[in-house]
Design an enzyme around this catalytic site. Structure first.
Site, short mmCIF file in Angstrom:
data_model
loop_
_atom_site.label_atom_id
_atom_site.label_comp_id
_atom_site.label_asym_id
_atom_site.label_seq_id
_atom_site.Cartn_x
_atom_site.Cartn_y
_atom_site.Cartn_z
N ASN A 90 0.81 -1.22 0.00
CA ASN A 90 0.00 0.00 0.00
C ASN A 90 0.84 1.27 0.00
O ASN A 90 0.44 2.29 -0.56
CB ASN A 90 -0.92 0.01 1.22
N PHE A 126 -1.67 -8.33 4.43
CA PHE A 126 -0.32 -7.82 4.61
C PHE A 126 -0.10 -6.50 3.87
O PHE A 126 0.98 -6.24 3.35
CB PHE A 126 0.72 -8.86 4.17
N CYS A 127 -1.14 -5.67 3.83
CA CYS A 127 -1.08 -4.35 3.17
C CYS A 127 -0.70 -4.45 1.70
O CYS A 127 -0.09 -3.55 1.15
CB CYS A 127 -0.11 -3.43 3.91
N ASN A 128 -1.07 -5.56 1.08
CA ASN A 128 -0.75 -5.77 -0.33
C ASN A 128 -2.03 -6.19 -1.06
O ASN A 128 -2.21 -7.37 -1.39
CB ASN A 128 0.33 -6.85 -0.48
#
Length: 838
Positions: A161, A449-451
């Site tokens: 992100n 995982f902020c992806n």
């Protein structure tokens, strides 16, 4: 007699002796070393892995740490060296000429050179700009890049992100932005030309306005940016760094669409995940920007990262703000300032974190001692072992257990990302995995995982799926791990330089013991028979009696027991009618604010007052039950219920802020204004009782537990030798589960089979078992709050069903429409389950 009336899907294999475990471990390790012995354990280093763990990581004796992609750990000797350095050297602000300042300037200069050496970058070609982390470095690139209407921001789908956030700068300046899927040579067939080994599939071009469409003949002078990770933090996929040269020469040769490809291309590598094992060699792969954080390399310091920038690219960056340290001269009352000429001085606003920078030399000593190539081989061997083991797991019916992500890529980092299915093909939720792993002493990571791009790609989530999940209320870090039959995230384990084979094998055994269903589990799934003494059998045949009533006025704070209490349309009068909210809007509970355990409450109906006490506050707080003291109104949506809430004056908020040690606000439900709200998909979220009016409860109006079930649990805790931190045998009382009602009589877990019940003429409907969480592991004794693994760990061994660990049942009061102010429930009243009144 059997103690349960339903079967659970977890087998309990804790009966294996420690000798069998050790023999199995030794045999398995022998096989592992035959295959990976030359790569595992640092055989050519001053200390091998076993010596490193014994001397430098004693704090991991009871912990399997498998979240090195999130943050790796530091050596004990590394921290000792840091403290010795800080205690023996006086470091001053480097923006001065004193001897202390020069000492700081010297250590900062050496640190910059260490960073450049780590990436094999020449100081003639690259500069090291210190930032507060990789995210800050990415933000710096985004806000200073020379965007124009003719620019393009191209980024791989598999990006963090923090990289996607650059898109906001690009779009706000009129540039185009688009994602690409990158296919490499493994799928395309090898070729002598690097260009032939890549294929970029372009997603839809994004623009904020039509005015941003490039003009004919102008795009050739534009500057464009391409961003990709050296290693995907979701799957562990490593990207071929030949992409740097190919993109800089012109991406139109490998892109399906040549639109938006004109102009000069600069390349950014997000090395935050990959640098710990494979830092980009900038002498070969001449990226313009590389970002990373030091805690991903050697654990400490946190809050410090760097942007490695090519000097030619730095000249293109447009910086507006100036600050102390970045200017050579400025005049206060005239529009004049002169920037410093050095790249680092130009971009490092204010005083850099010079003490943290002084600490990184001690981290690099660890990396240099082990070498990155050895770390890479060591961690890769562990990841390969776990991947192979997980891929081989099958249920009794032959169905594979694990779905791994990114495995088909040509090269993988030390990360294993996966989800698991039950024998019937339904998914285990990743929150269930995380909960059980924590109880087993295994620290891993779950979610996306902020992806979001990698998450959507590997989980096959369409735009429609993603929007549907968002409309259902799903956000990052929540508990909605399965929506519409699909996982919303994954389980991730990642290895670091101090990970061991024992860590890997313990994790594999954890998965086998908790999620693989074999034929031998048929017996294990049956309820365990309990031999009861004669008086126990007589009691089992006796009546069910209500033995305790407890009211909890403030959610997650202490309650008070009564012999009788009024019933209302929301449950027990004033039960969970108040909540504490943080300044950020978060509803506070004991899970995060354990100090709430020590707040005691009492309601005196005759006086019309709520009394609240805390050991942190000298005076007892008195709150009038009448609403005259409430000052403001607001609307809140909590767990798919909408509430009209009111707050109190500052005096009340100050008292509670002192009691829990952080700023907070006390809110009260107005009661009559609350109503259920179900999302567009009909999802109820965590709350099951969407048909009733509720106060601030998680799932239902009432929780009931039985004394016999608690006694059975305690016998299991005792038989397993479960002990507290003080060495005492763990035993729990009914109040550990925060029930409203406690029943006695009958067999343990008889309440599981109750669909409805009558208590003293009042009707209640059972909504099923209560899903237990870590909160029941919190104990407050003598004012001291402690966290344990029990009793949840033991409950997980025999009370787990479809991702939930069940204990106690949830109830709804059925006389809502006929409720009178004089309807009371009394201790001692008989309980008639399932309409069996006679």
């Amino acid at each position: 007699m059997l103690v349960a009336q339903f079967h659970f899907s977890l087998r309990n294999r804790n009966s294996k002796s420690s000798n069998c475990w050790k023999m199995n471990m030794e045999s398995e390790k022998e096989q592992f070393l035959k295959e990976y012995g030359s790569d595992y354990g640092y055989p050519n280093s001053p200390k091998n892995i076993d010596e490193i763990r014994a001397t430098e990581f004693k704090r991991l004796s009871d912990t399997v740490y498998l979240d090195h992609a999130g943050a790796t750990l530091y050596f004990e000797s590394q921290m000792e060296a840091v403290f010795k350095d800080l205690n023996s050297t006086v470091y001053g602000n480097p923006h001065s000429q004193s001897s202390c300042s020069l000492a700081s300037e010297d250590v900062v200069g050496k640190a910059r050179q260490q960073v450049l050496n780590f990436f094999n970058a020449s100081p003639r070609e690259y500069s090291c700009i210190f930032t507060s982390g990789a995210t800050a470095a990415l933000k710096l690139v985004g806000e200073t890049f020379p965007w124009s209407n003719d620019s393009s921001f191209m980024y791989s789908m598999e990006n963090h992100n923090s990289v996607l956030g650059i898109r906001e700068y690009a779009l706000s300046k009129g540039a185009a932005a688009f994602a690409v899927d990158i296919e490499e040579g493994t799928h395309l067939g090898k070729s002598e030309s690097p260009k032939s080994n890549f294929k970029l599939t372009q997603h839809r071009v994004q623009r904020r306005s039509e005015g941003g469409v490039p003009k004919e003949g102008m795009a050739g002078s534009a500057y464009n940016l391409f961003a990709f990770p050296s290693e995907c933090n979701f799957s562990g996929r490593k990207f071929d760094l030949d992409l740097v040269k190919i993109i800089k020469e012109g991406p139109e040769r490998i892109l399906e669409s040549a639109q938006c490809c004109r102009g000069c291309w600069l390349v950014l590598i997000d090395a935050a995940k990959g640098c710990a094992t494979n830092p980009p060699d900038l002498s070969k792969f001449k990226a313009d920007f590389v970002v990373f954080s030091f805690y991903k390399l050697f654990g400490y310091p946190t809050g410090l990262g760097a942007l490695i920038v090519r000097n030619d690219a730095a000249k293109l960056m447009k910086k507006t703000y100036f600050s102390g340290g970045t200017v050579a001269a400025a005049i206060a009352d005239v529009d004049f300032f002169k920037r410093r000429e050095g790249v680092e001085e130009f971009f490092e606003d204010g005083t850099i974190s010079f003490l943290s920078i002084a600490a990184i030399q001690h981290g690099f000593k660890i990396i240099n001692m082990l070498t990155t190539s050895s770390i890479s081989r060591h961690t890769a061997s562990l990841a390969a072992y776990v991947r192979n083991k997980l891929l081989a797991l099958k249920h009794e019916n032959g169905e594979f257990v694990c779905t791994l992500y990114g495995v088909l890529s040509s090269e993988m980092g030390p990360t294993v990302s996966f989800n698991m299915r039950r024998p019937d093909g339904t998914w285990y939720g990743y929150r269930e995995v995380e909960k059980l792993a924590t109880l087993a002493g295994i620290q891993l990571r779950t979610g996306c995982f902020c992806n979001p791009g990698a998450c959507a790609k590997y989980l096959c989530l369409s735009h429609l799926d993603l929007l549907s999940n968002i409309e259902a209320g799903h956000v990052c870090w929540d508990d909605r791990d399965i929506l519409n039959g699909k996982p919303t995230g994954a389980v991730r384990v990642s290895f670091g330089y101090m990970s061991t084979f024992e860590d890997a094998m313990k994790f594999v055994n954890f998965v086998e013991n908790n999620f693989v269903i074999l034929s031998s589990d048929r017996c294990a799934l049956q309820p365990i028979p309990i031999c009861l003494p004669i008086e126990g059998i007589a009691k089992a045949a006796a009546r069910h009696i209500l033995t305790s009533i407890t009211v909890y006025p403030i959610k997650s704070c202490g309650g008070f027991s009564v012999d009788q209490w009024p019933l209302t349309s929301t449950g027990l009068l004033h039960d969970r009618e108040w909540i504490l909210k943080s300044t950020t809007g978060e509803i506070l509970t004991q899970k995060k604010v354990t100090e709430m355990c020590n707040i005691s409450t009492l309601i005196d109906l005759n006086l019309g007052k709520l009394f609240v006490e805390s050991p942190r506050c000298k005076e007892k707080l008195q709150i009038e039950l009448k609403s005259s003291s409430l000052v403001t109104e607001d609307i809140m949506d909590i767990q798919n219920h909408r509430y009209e809430v009111r707050s109190y004056n500052n005096e009340v908020d100050i008292w509670f802020s002192k009691a829990i040690g952080r700023p907070c606000t006390l809110l009260r439900n107005s009661g009559s204004q609350s109503h259920s709200c179900i999302d567009k998909n009909g999802s109820r979220g965590i709350c099951r009782d969407v048909g009733a009016r509720l106060n601030f409860v998680n799932e239902a109006q009432f929780l009931l537990v039985s004394e016999e079930s608690i006694a059975d649990l305690n016998s299991r805790l005792k038989s397993k030798g479960r002990r507290s931190n003080g060495g005492h045998t763990v035993q729990v009382g009914a109040m550990r589960f925060r029930p409203n009602l406690v029943a006695s009589g009958g067999e343990p877990y008889a309440e599981d089979g109750w669909s409805n019940l009558n208590i003293g003429g009042k009707s209640f409907m059972s909504l099923g078992g209560c899903n237990r969480c870590q909160m029941i592991n919190i104990s407050a004794e003598a004012g001291e709050v402690q966290r344990f693994s029990e009793p949840l760990a033991t409950l997980a061994g025999y009370r787990r069903a479809k991702g939930k660990i069940l204990f106690g049942i949830l109830l709804r009061y059925e006389n809502n429409a006929k409720t009178k102010s004089d309807t009371w429930i009394h201790v001692g009243e008989e309980i008639f389950p399932n309409g069996d009144r006679h």
